[in-house]
Design a protein around this motif. Structure first.
Motif, PDB file in Angstrom:
ATOM      1  N   LEU A  70       0.825  -1.207   0.000  1.00  0.00           N
ATOM      2  CA  LEU A  70       0.000   0.000   0.000  1.00  0.00           C
ATOM      3  C   LEU A  70       0.859   1.256   0.000  1.00  0.00           C
ATOM      4  O   LEU A  70       0.508   2.256  -0.633  1.00  0.00           O
ATOM      5  N   THR A  73       1.789   1.798  -3.428  1.00  0.00           N
ATOM      6  CA  THR A  73       0.683   2.382  -4.176  1.00  0.00           C
ATOM      7  C   THR A  73       0.602   3.885  -3.958  1.00  0.00           C
ATOM      8  O   THR A  73       0.397   4.662  -4.904  1.00  0.00           O
ATOM      9  N   PHE A  91      -9.967   5.727  -2.545  1.00  0.00           N
ATOM     10  CA  PHE A  91     -10.297   4.546  -1.748  1.00  0.00           C
ATOM     11  C   PHE A  91     -10.374   3.291  -2.617  1.00  0.00           C
ATOM     12  O   PHE A  91      -9.863   2.231  -2.243  1.00  0.00           O
ATOM     13  N   SER A  92     -11.008   3.403  -3.782  1.00  0.00           N
ATOM     14  CA  SER A  92     -11.074   2.244  -4.674  1.00  0.00           C
ATOM     15  C   SER A  92      -9.690   1.878  -5.197  1.00  0.00           C
ATOM     16  O   SER A  92      -9.374   0.689  -5.379  1.00  0.00           O
ATOM     17  N   VAL A  94      -6.803   2.225  -3.590  1.00  0.00           N
ATOM     18  CA  VAL A  94      -6.084   1.524  -2.523  1.00  0.00           C
ATOM     19  C   VAL A  94      -6.641   0.116  -2.337  1.00  0.00           C
ATOM     20  O   VAL A  94      -5.894  -0.860  -2.169  1.00  0.00           O
ATOM     21  N   ALA A  95      -7.958  -0.032  -2.384  1.00  0.00           N
ATOM     22  CA  ALA A  95      -8.581  -1.341  -2.174  1.00  0.00           C
ATOM     23  C   ALA A  95      -8.192  -2.328  -3.274  1.00  0.00           C
ATOM     24  O   ALA A  95      -7.805  -3.473  -2.999  1.00  0.00           O
ATOM     25  N   PHE A  96      -8.280  -1.902  -4.532  1.00  0.00           N
ATOM     26  CA  PHE A  96      -7.950  -2.800  -5.628  1.00  0.00           C
ATOM     27  C   PHE A  96      -6.443  -3.033  -5.727  1.00  0.00           C
ATOM     28  O   PHE A  96      -6.013  -4.075  -6.238  1.00  0.00           O
ATOM     29  N   SER A  97      -5.644  -2.095  -5.256  1.00  0.00           N
ATOM     30  CA  SER A  97      -4.200  -2.330  -5.205  1.00  0.00           C
ATOM     31  C   SER A  97      -3.882  -3.424  -4.194  1.00  0.00           C
ATOM     32  O   SER A  97      -3.011  -4.275  -4.427  1.00  0.00           O
ATOM     33  N   LEU A  98      -4.576  -3.414  -3.080  1.00  0.00           N
ATOM     34  CA  LEU A  98      -4.383  -4.470  -2.086  1.00  0.00           C
ATOM     35  C   LEU A  98      -4.824  -5.824  -2.637  1.00  0.00           C
ATOM     36  O   LEU A  98      -4.160  -6.849  -2.423  1.00  0.00           O
ATOM     37  N   LEU A  99      -5.946  -5.828  -3.366  1.00  0.00           N
ATOM     38  CA  LEU A  99      -6.401  -7.074  -3.990  1.00  0.00           C
ATOM     39  C   LEU A  99      -5.400  -7.557  -5.034  1.00  0.00           C
ATOM     40  O   LEU A  99      -5.156  -8.766  -5.165  1.00  0.00           O
ATOM     41  N   ALA A 135      -8.304  -7.106 -10.464  1.00  0.00           N
ATOM     42  CA  ALA A 135      -7.852  -5.962  -9.674  1.00  0.00           C
ATOM     43  C   ALA A 135      -7.095  -4.958 -10.523  1.00  0.00           C
ATOM     44  O   ALA A 135      -7.233  -3.743 -10.329  1.00  0.00           O
ATOM     45  N   LYS A 139      -8.108  -0.987 -11.064  1.00  0.00           N
ATOM     46  CA  LYS A 139      -7.274   0.104 -10.567  1.00  0.00           C
ATOM     47  C   LYS A 139      -6.595   0.900 -11.676  1.00  0.00           C
ATOM     48  O   LYS A 139      -6.164   2.025 -11.447  1.00  0.00           O
TER      49      LYS A 139
END
Length: 219
Positions: A70, A73, A91-92, A94-99, A135, A139
């Motif tokens: 993260l 990212t 927010f999306s 960061v979330a899809f980067s984590l996925l 993902a 992203k």
């Protein structure tokens, strides 16, 4: 003539003392961003595969890897990017980067440790491949949901299916109990309450010869 050059002279002297601006395209900046990406993915890859060995330890390693990814990212998408995303997209992103990091970790870890964890790697690798593609499409700034129904998406699905079929067939020929235990010895350790085995006493030396030239033992 003197009054015209005076402002330029002041500007030149002020610019000399000004600190150089941070170059977002410099090699150290790009290296730092990519290193955070790869380190985070590597930590997650090792954690998701070795999780059954020590769940508490590898859960911590997985969390650390997610945080590192993260950070990568944030550095690549917010600090080094020419255009920063809007708050609604942050927010999306960061979330899809984590996925994406978990998908890449599952693919890398499943391939590297297939021999040690064949059945686990057989399903983890294709799922990670599909997860990473979804993902990445979500992203990426140029990605659209229509790319999930494109010919290339069909190729990714076919490769994932073939990977699962191939790895699951090979997993049947590999013993699942052969996982590495990181430091265990091949021999079985002795029990602590087990008494040491007594060695047999050394054999007695041969008797001295008798006076008539024969030994003292009877024939």
């Amino acid at each position: 003539m003197t009054t015209v050059l005076e402002p330029e002279r002041r500007q030149t002297s002020a610019s000399k003392h000004r600190r150089p601006a941070f170059d977002r395209k410099s090699l150290p900046a790009r290296y730092s961003g990519q290193m955070l990406y790869f380190m985070g993915a590597a930590l997650i890859a090792g954690a998701v595969v070795h999780y059954p060995i020590d769940p508490s330890l590898y859960a911590i390693i997985c969390a650390v890897g997610a945080v590192v990814f993260l950070l990568g990212t944030i550095v690549n998408e917010f600090v080094l990017a020419d255009e920063r995303p809007a708050v609604s997209q942050a927010f999306s992103l960061v979330a899809f980067s984590l996925l994406l990091s978990f998908g890449v970790g599952m693919v890398g870890g499943g391939i590297q440790h297939f021999e040690q964890f064949p059945e686990r790697s057989a399903w983890m690798t294709p799922i990670g491949l599909l997860m990473s593609y979804v993902a990445f499409v979500a992203k990426d700034s140029k990605g659209r949901w229509r790319h999930l129904l494109s010919p290339f998406a069909a190729v990714v699905v076919v490769i994932s299916a073939l990977t699962w079929l191939g790895m699951i067939s090979l997993a049947g020929t590999i013993s699942s109990g052969g996982g590495h235990d990181h430091g265990s010895t091949t021999g079985t350790p002795a029990k602590p309450d087990q008494a040491p085995v007594e060695q047999a006493p050394p054999s007695k030396a041969p008797a001295e010869p008798a006076e008539d030239g024969h030994t003292s033992h009877s024939h």
